[in-house]
Design an enzyme around this catalytic site. Structure first.
Site, PDB file in Angstrom:
ATOM      1  N   ASP A 559       0.864  -1.177   0.000  1.00 44.59           N
ATOM      2  CA  ASP A 559       0.000   0.000   0.000  1.00 44.59           C
ATOM      3  C   ASP A 559       0.909   1.237   0.000  1.00 44.59           C
ATOM      4  O   ASP A 559       2.134   1.114   0.135  1.00 44.59           O
ATOM      5  CB  ASP A 559      -0.849  -0.048   1.284  1.00 44.59           C
ATOM      6  N   GLU A 562       2.568   5.183  -3.835  1.00 43.12           N
ATOM      7  CA  GLU A 562       2.551   6.249  -4.879  1.00 43.12           C
ATOM      8  C   GLU A 562       3.866   7.010  -4.946  1.00 43.12           C
ATOM      9  O   GLU A 562       4.249   7.402  -6.053  1.00 43.12           O
ATOM     10  CB  GLU A 562       1.386   7.208  -4.602  1.00 43.12           C
ATOM     11  N   ASP A 636      -9.296   3.834  -1.660  1.00 48.36           N
ATOM     12  CA  ASP A 636     -10.190   4.109  -0.532  1.00 48.36           C
ATOM     13  C   ASP A 636     -11.541   4.668  -0.963  1.00 48.36           C
ATOM     14  O   ASP A 636     -11.772   5.872  -0.935  1.00 48.36           O
ATOM     15  CB  ASP A 636      -9.490   5.063   0.428  1.00 48.36           C
TER      16      ASP A 636
END
Ligand SMILES: *[C@@H]1O[C@H](CO)[C@@H](O)[C@H](O)[C@H]1NC(C)=O
Length: 980
Positions: A559, A562, A636
């Site tokens: 996760d 980015e 999300d």
């Protein structure tokens, strides 16, 4: 997972920090959307958009300043090379831009433009930055794995002082007309133009120039001075104010190399629809971005970011980026792949073009004009001329790789939440799923399992015995996925951070020291997975004796890659950070997530010597090529009907962009879904390629068994349906692996000749099964309107009702809460396993059912691919791939691939699978002449035996069907059944 919740502990520290920063810098409360840039806040986007406006305003008198100088033109072995000279206002500046047009064996063409001066490193860097001087040229290294062989048969068809035409592709049916002044390329197929580069003259490459200091400080001395000398209004495309540094949200980006954007207009001639360029929350058929009713005002943006509580129907950037676009018109699909890892914006406008001005509207066609703008790097664009979506997917797959064959369990249901708080909690959930007979394959651990967010550790109080947890899961073939993120807690007595620093494997800031930022653990550093040494080191951390508490059934979730940096510009890293080989973060930002995903994939491949299982790694951030490494999810989302509706178009976009192993958090990450919404979400999720339920730490517990009846049964049915169709899902994944095809397929992809379906994005076909699914995404809706793309016959999946369908029209089907609108298209055969079990592993050696859905011509076709679902033995021929055909009342099973059966010797799986059989065949739409028939003959392996047939005649709306039982024909053997 992710996002900011005021109630959750990791955020307390961050919020404190944020509120201090807010007090310092921002006068008002910010809307989340405003945390991310609009085009006009991104200097290079603003300049290039203004450049486009400037060009358009000039109309026919616009003279693009880029021309090929005819002296250096060469064509050899499938490659055109030349020099583009840029005319500039700078006195004496000569800007040479070497251009290459490569014609590839795959039928794709590639146009690459670099900048000579930067190529030679002949530039001065501003500041003491240690950054590289060239334009970033390693996007190919990360994204492209093949398909670059040159088409040596390509040949010059025409040449003059003003241009060159090259024929290439299948039967030389493709053509590239390269025009020299201004530089432009017109790509034609069968003599007509499909894709034009620089047709509107928006091609732009910001060349290197020295920074000249302006004597402006003097003006600033007094207020009066300012008023006296009104600065001349500078046209926005010439605005230099963000050339050398640029601030946003309190962060300043220093730009050691100055402005270096690349931009190009790409026009799709006669194409009204364009798709792809994920990730955005919006319709599959992309919208126009230059205003007007129903359109966006902003270009689509690709700049991977942790966008918390993202808004729907927006061109705003999200977590991943795939700069690959397909364009569709009747019976033709073409595409482009913009290979650039920097921040990118894409404007889209559609323009009607009248072929004959007198024919008022009748012969107008629509052209879609796109304008691609990247902050840095090369201009590097691949052009695909189709003509079918299948060919586009295949050629793109050759370049960037196809979906890795997944571990079979990964197609099962994944149970996740932030967080299962202890090993006992995990065991308890596992037991409850069994108690309520709810199938699932994987349970997940979010960040709280760690000891204070130090990855590769366990919370010593809550996870005292992770191995016993793993072992309990293994009893039913279940797996554990644990999260591991790229930020490493910067703290004492943590060997991982010590090694990261001592080995020099962390991302650096613009001063050359380790970049320190804020994430879940607080102060953190980031592994630089662009560095091969870092990948190697990362791999060592996952060995079973290094990451203690993990075992063979532990898999990983990446996760925040980015990367998410809570206190960084736009919640990510400063662009002037430095990576391996001194590339700036700005150059490769969009690739960053993929390199981390890659490192983890490599790590799972080598946890133990001799262990060869397929890795499973979920990623949030991605780039072109990430499909080779695992699955993604849409980040999300929220427990709302709108987010449920938004998921399908997003997952479809992933599929056509070559990364189909995709899903959305079932139930919605934020908030608490009402039971109806939760039930509908499980019904939809059962048809996501990646199927995971997930919930935020503040959301109430919502494991399927928690739901009151009738919802628990409704959810359980959806899960069982997924499991029964597992053989069909696995076969669809096999195809994605073979030829890059999407797993769930939009109408335009399956029916590229049917224009009425080009904008349909709320329903899809599952692989080549002919199952047409339209999830219900509205509250209290009990019927669904399903679009029918052809004049085949369609049946309801559950009732076998024959639907009254018309090509290009909607058909309404009942969809009470307990049912999912699924149609079966005539002409297909698909495999199922009808015995419900608790996990995929427990179904491994179960017999199969074949469903034969007869088409209008009483024929049908289908297939089944099966292997051990775990190892790489399929690469050595350990697999079974059958085709089924129903033709002239004869149903046959025969080998689908020439390789099948060529295994040198049967491995363990092949031996155990040997006796697995087809147990039952259901034939939907059986001819009425079968009435009275009670048995049929099965011929297999030199034997003939009779098996019972039960015929049920048509009644009301329900079609006639027949069931053949106790078949006993082995899956691995040829067989036929005569129904005559
Ligand atoms: C991961 O990256 C390494 C280093 O570039 C490369 O050799 C390897 O092929 C990549 N793995 C995959 C599956 O793409």
């Amino acid at each position: 997972m992710r996002g900011c919740s005021p109630l959750s502990s990791p955020w307390t520290a961050y919020l404190c920090l944020l509120s201090v920063l807010c007090l310092l810098f921002t006068p008002a409360v910010m809307v989340k959307e405003n945390d991310f840039k609009k085009c006009h806040q991104s200097g290079f986007c603003k300049r290039n958009r203004a450049y486009a406006d400037h060009a358009v305003a000039q109309g026919a008198s616009w003279q693009p300043p880029y021309a090929i100088t005819s002296d250096k033109v060469a064509f050899k072995d499938g490659q055109f090379q030349a020099n583009i000279l840029k005319t500039t206002d700078d006195q004496g500046a000569v800007v040479n831009l070497p251009v290459t047009v490569s014609f590839l064996k795959s039928g794709a063409a590639r146009v690459t433009v670099d900048e000579e001066r930067r190529q030679m490193k002949d530039i001065q860097l501003r500041h003491e930055s240690g950054a590289r001087r060239e334009r970033y040229n390693e996007a190919e290294k990360w994204a492209v794995v093949g398909g670059l062989a040159l088409d040596k048969d390509a040949k010059v068809a025409h040449e003059s002082k003003t241009g060159m035409t090259i024929k290439y592709g299948p039967d030389l049916s493709f053509e590239a007309e390269i025009k020299y002044e201004p530089f432009a390329v017109d790509f034609k197929r069968d003599g007509t133009s499909h894709i034009k580069l620089n047709d509107r003259g928006l091609f732009n490459m910001e060349h290197w120039r020295p920074k000249t200091e302006k004597a402006e400080p003097e003006k600033k001395e007094g207020e009066e001075g300012d008023k006296q000398e009104e600065p001349k209004e500078v046209p926005a495309h010439l605005d230099e104010s963000t050339w050398w540094d640029e601030s946003f949200g309190g962060n300043t980006d220093t730009k050691p190399r100055g402005p270096e954007s690349v931009a190009l207009d790409i026009s799709f001639q006669g194409y009204e629809h364009v798709y792809g360029i994920p990730e955005h929350a919006g319709p599959l058929s992309l919208k126009e971005t230059r205003g007007g009713e129903g359109n966006y005002n902003e270009p689509y943006r690709l700049y991977n970011a942790d966008v918390f509580e993202y808004i729907l129907d927006s061109p705003m950037t999200l977590y991943g980026a795939i700069p690959f676009m397909q364009a569709q018109r009747k019976d033709s699909t073409v595409g482009v792949f913009w290979l650039n890892g920097a921040e990118t914006w894409i404007d889209i406008v559609k323009a009607k073009e009248s072929k004959n001005p007198l024919a008022l509207g009748l012969s107008t066609k629509t052209n879609t004009h796109t304008h691609w703008i990247s902050e840095s790097g090369l201009l590097d664009v691949f052009v695909f001329l189709g003509p079918t979506p299948q060919e586009i997917s295949k050629t793109y797959g050759e370049l960037t790789g196809t979906t890795a064959m997944p571990a079979e369990f990964a197609l099962g249901y994944h149970q996740c939440r932030w967080n299962y708080v202890s090993d006992d909690d995990v065991k308890e959930v596992d037991r409850k799923m069994d108690k309520f007979k709810i199938p699932y394959d994987v349970i997940w651990l979010d960040i709280e399992y760690t000891d204070e967010k130090k990855y590769f550790t366990w919370d010593p109080n809550m996870f005292k015995d992770p191995i016993s947890m793993g072992k309990q899961l293994d009893e039913h073939g279940r797996k554990l996925v644990a999260i591991i993120d790229p930020h490493i807690k910067n703290t004492g007595s943590y060997p991982v951070i010590d090694e990261l620093k001592s080995k020099g494997l962390a991302v650096k800031n613009n001063k050359g020291s380790y970049f320190d930022g804020w994430c879940w653990p607080g102060s953190s550093m980031w592994i630089d997975a662009f560095n091969p040494t870092a990948i190697k080191w990362w791999t060592s951390l996952f060995k079973y004796d290094s990451f203690k508490g993990t075992m063979e059934n532990t898999y990983i979730w990446n996760d925040m890659n980015e990367p998410s940096v809570f206190n960084g510009p736009e919640v990510t890293m400063p662009k002037d950070n430095l990576h391996h080989d001194d590339w700036e973060h700005r150059d490769l930002h969009n690739i960053n997530g993929m390199t981390f995903h890659n490192a983890t994939f490599e790590a799972l491949l080598s946890r133990k010597k001799g262990e060869l299982r397929r890795p499973f790694v979920l990623t949030r951030s991605f780039y072109a090529g990430s499909q080779r490494l695992g699955a993604m999810w849409t980040g999300d989302n929220q427990a709302s009907w709108e987010h449920l509706g938004a998921a399908v178009p997003m997952i479809l976009a992933q599929g056509i962009a070559g990364f189909p192993f995709a899903g959305a958090d079932v139930g919605g990450f934020f908030g608490n879904p009402e039971l109806e919404l939760q039930s509908r979400w499980y019904q939809a999720g059962a048809f996501y390629p990646f199927f995971r339920g997930h919930a935020h730490i503040d959301a109430r517990r919502r494991e399927p068994y928690m739901a009151a009846e009738p919802y628990r049964s409704i959810i359980t049915s959806a899960l069982r349906l997924r499991y029964s169709l597992m053989p069909s899902w696995y076969t669809a994944f096999f195809h994605a692996n073979q030829d890059g095809s999407p797993i769930i397929r939009p109408m335009y992809w399956t029916h590229p000749g049917e224009e009425s379906g080009f904008a349909v994005d709320d329903q899809f076909f599952v692989g080549s099964t002919g199952l047409l699914v339209k999830p219900v995404v509205e509250k209290e809706k009990v019927a669904a309107d399903v679009y029918i793309p052809d004049d085949q016959v369609y049946y309801d999946y559950f009732t076998y009702n024959k639907l009254n369908t018309h090509k290009g029209k909607m058909v309404t089907v009942d969809a009470p809460l307990e049912s999912i609108p699924i149609l079966m298209r005539g002409g297909h055969i698909f495999p199922r396993r009808d015995t419900p079990r608790r996990s995929t592993q427990l179904m491994k050696y179960d017999d199969y059912t074949l469903v034969v859905v007869l088409g209008k011509d009483l024929a049908a076709k289908g297939e089944l691919y099966v292997d051990d679902g775990d190892s790489f033995d399929y690469q050595k021929g350990q697999y079974i791939h059958r085709t089924f055909e129903f033709h002239q009342l004869l149903l046959t099973s025969s080998p689908a691939s020439t390789h099948e059966g060529k295994a040198l010797r049967e491995g363990d799986w092949m031996k155990r699978f040997h006796d697995v059989s087809f147990d039952k065949i259901i034939i939907v739409g059986a001819p009425s002449s079968w009435e009275g028939k009670t048995e049929v003959e099965v011929k297999s392996e030199g034997q003939t035996h009779k098996v019972p047939l039960q015929f049920t005649k048509a009644e009301g709306g329900r079609a006639a069907f027949a069931t053949v039982g106790r078949l006993g024909a082995r899956v691995g053997a040829d067989w036929e059944i005569d129904f005559a």
